[in-house]
Design a protein around this motif. Structure first.
Motif, PDB file in Angstrom:
ATOM      1  N   ARG A 163      32.845 -15.399  -6.514  1.00  0.00           N
ATOM      2  CA  ARG A 163      33.383 -14.383  -7.428  1.00  0.00           C
ATOM      3  C   ARG A 163      33.746 -15.017  -8.756  1.00  0.00           C
ATOM      4  NH1 ARG A 163      35.520 -12.998  -2.440  1.00  0.00           N
ATOM      5  NH2 ARG A 163      35.113 -10.835  -1.763  1.00  0.00           N
ATOM      6  N   ASP A 184      34.656  -9.781 -12.252  1.00  0.00           N
ATOM      7  CA  ASP A 184      34.268  -8.682 -11.369  1.00  0.00           C
ATOM      8  C   ASP A 184      32.836  -8.831 -10.852  1.00  0.00           C
ATOM      9  OD1 ASP A 184      32.991  -8.283 -13.759  1.00  0.00           O
ATOM     10  OD2 ASP A 184      33.754  -6.270 -14.118  1.00  0.00           O
ATOM     11  N   GLU A 201      30.302 -10.504  -8.157  1.00  0.00           N
ATOM     12  CA  GLU A 201      30.317 -11.073  -6.813  1.00  0.00           C
ATOM     13  C   GLU A 201      28.902 -11.421  -6.372  1.00  0.00           C
ATOM     14  OE1 GLU A 201      32.275  -8.666  -3.961  1.00  0.00           O
ATOM     15  OE2 GLU A 201      34.114  -8.431  -5.135  1.00  0.00           O
ATOM     16  N   TYR A 244      26.780  -8.066  -6.914  1.00  0.00           N
ATOM     17  CA  TYR A 244      27.464  -6.842  -7.329  1.00  0.00           C
ATOM     18  C   TYR A 244      28.285  -7.123  -8.578  1.00  0.00           C
ATOM     19  CZ  TYR A 244      26.659  -5.492  -2.427  1.00  0.00           C
ATOM     20  OH  TYR A 244      26.096  -5.211  -1.214  1.00  0.00           O
ATOM     21  N   ARG A 257      31.410  -4.919 -10.474  1.00  0.00           N
ATOM     22  CA  ARG A 257      32.247  -3.719 -10.351  1.00  0.00           C
ATOM     23  C   ARG A 257      31.755  -2.847  -9.200  1.00  0.00           C
ATOM     24  NH1 ARG A 257      33.033  -2.124 -16.758  1.00  0.00           N
ATOM     25  NH2 ARG A 257      33.936  -4.123 -17.397  1.00  0.00           N
ATOM     26  N   ASN A 258      31.432  -3.518  -8.101  1.00  0.00           N
ATOM     27  CA  ASN A 258      30.962  -2.850  -6.871  1.00  0.00           C
ATOM     28  C   ASN A 258      29.622  -2.145  -7.031  1.00  0.00           C
ATOM     29  OD1 ASN A 258      33.280  -3.609  -5.351  1.00  0.00           O
ATOM     30  ND2 ASN A 258      34.424  -1.958  -6.353  1.00  0.00           N
ATOM     31  N   GLN A 259      28.944  -2.417  -8.136  1.00  0.00           N
ATOM     32  CA  GLN A 259      27.608  -1.843  -8.367  1.00  0.00           C
ATOM     33  C   GLN A 259      26.557  -2.874  -7.979  1.00  0.00           C
ATOM     34  OE1 GLN A 259      26.956  -0.158 -12.298  1.00  0.00           O
ATOM     35  NE2 GLN A 259      24.815  -0.786 -12.263  1.00  0.00           N
ATOM     36  N   ARG A 260      25.664  -2.492  -7.079  1.00  0.00           N
ATOM     37  CA  ARG A 260      24.631  -3.411  -6.593  1.00  0.00           C
ATOM     38  C   ARG A 260      23.660  -3.761  -7.723  1.00  0.00           C
ATOM     39  NH1 ARG A 260      21.828  -3.972  -1.560  1.00  0.00           N
ATOM     40  NH2 ARG A 260      20.277  -5.630  -1.840  1.00  0.00           N
TER      41      ARG A 260
END
Length: 224
Positions: free
Chosen positions: A128, A131, A133, A142, A144-147
């Motif tokens: 990480r 934001d 990952e 990812y 911001r949790n967007q693939r």
């Protein structure tokens, strides 16, 4: 992931190098035991694929010397299929033993298994930075949790930058770690790959993570 193949049969070495490269691995080759041992000492490999019948220094000797110096994963890939040979290889420190002829999907599965063990021992499951990952075991990224969909080389490049977050990497370092030792350093492949990676992980977002230090290299880090 960077692999070393120590194999004196040219057609087998070329087949392995092509197949593994197409699956996203960085692959170096050596045709003798002496050359293979030299490369293994000069570079940090995630896995060594080692034949037994090698000129100058046989695979058993290479295995013994590597195991005395390093914890690098080693897979024996050889036609020596007797039980005594398999036992000898494992007793000398090989992590796996696969017989020739082999099926390529099985080889890939065994490589993935060995590298998963290495990752579990040596690295966190997820990297990480801010934001962003990266999950190496599932080959997913990812922000911001967007693939984010990445090619094999883009993933390898991002993996390197995130592992070395905050450290400036020169284009020569990047080429040696993401491509292979024989790659043409005069090409603009690094610049092109950085540009494509930025288009996916930086351009859609306000905060930029990949930064260029002109004349020095590239760094991935969060900046205020």
């Amino acid at each position: 992931m960077r692999l070393l193949i120590i194999e004196d049969e040219v057609r087998t070495a070329e087949y392995l190098q092509q197949g593994l490269s197409e699956n996203g691995y960085i692959v170096d080759c050596a045709a003798t035991g002496i050359d293979g041992l030299h490369l293994a000492r000069q570079h940090a490999y995630d896995l060594v694929i080692l034949d037994v019948n090698l000129p100058q220094l046989d695979g058993w000797s290479v295995l013994q010397r590597l195991r005395a110096e390093s914890s690098t994963r080693i897979m024996m890939l050889t036609a020596h299929g007797r039980l005594s040979d398999r036992v000898k290889g494992l007793d000398l420190g090989a992590d796996d033993y696969l017989l020739k002829p082999f099926e390529f999907p099985e080889l890939l599965a065994r490589i993935r298994s060995l590298l998963r063990r290495s990752e579990q021992n040596l690295a966190p499951a997820t990297l990480r930075v801010a934001d962003l990952e990266l999950d190496p075991s599932r080959h997913r990224a990812y922000r911001r949790n967007q693939r984010i969909d990445l090619t094999a080389k883009e993933f390898a490049l991002l993996h390197l930058l995130m592992r070395q977050s905050g450290e400036v990497l020169s284009r020569t370092q990047i080429i040696s770690l993401v491509w292979d030792m024989n790659f043409d350093c005069d090409t603009n492949v690094v610049e092109v790959s950085i540009r494509r990676l930025r288009a996916k992980i930086d351009d859609p977002f306000e905060d930029k993570l990949i930064h260029t230090l002109r004349g020095v290299g590239y760094v991935l880090e969060a900046r205020e």
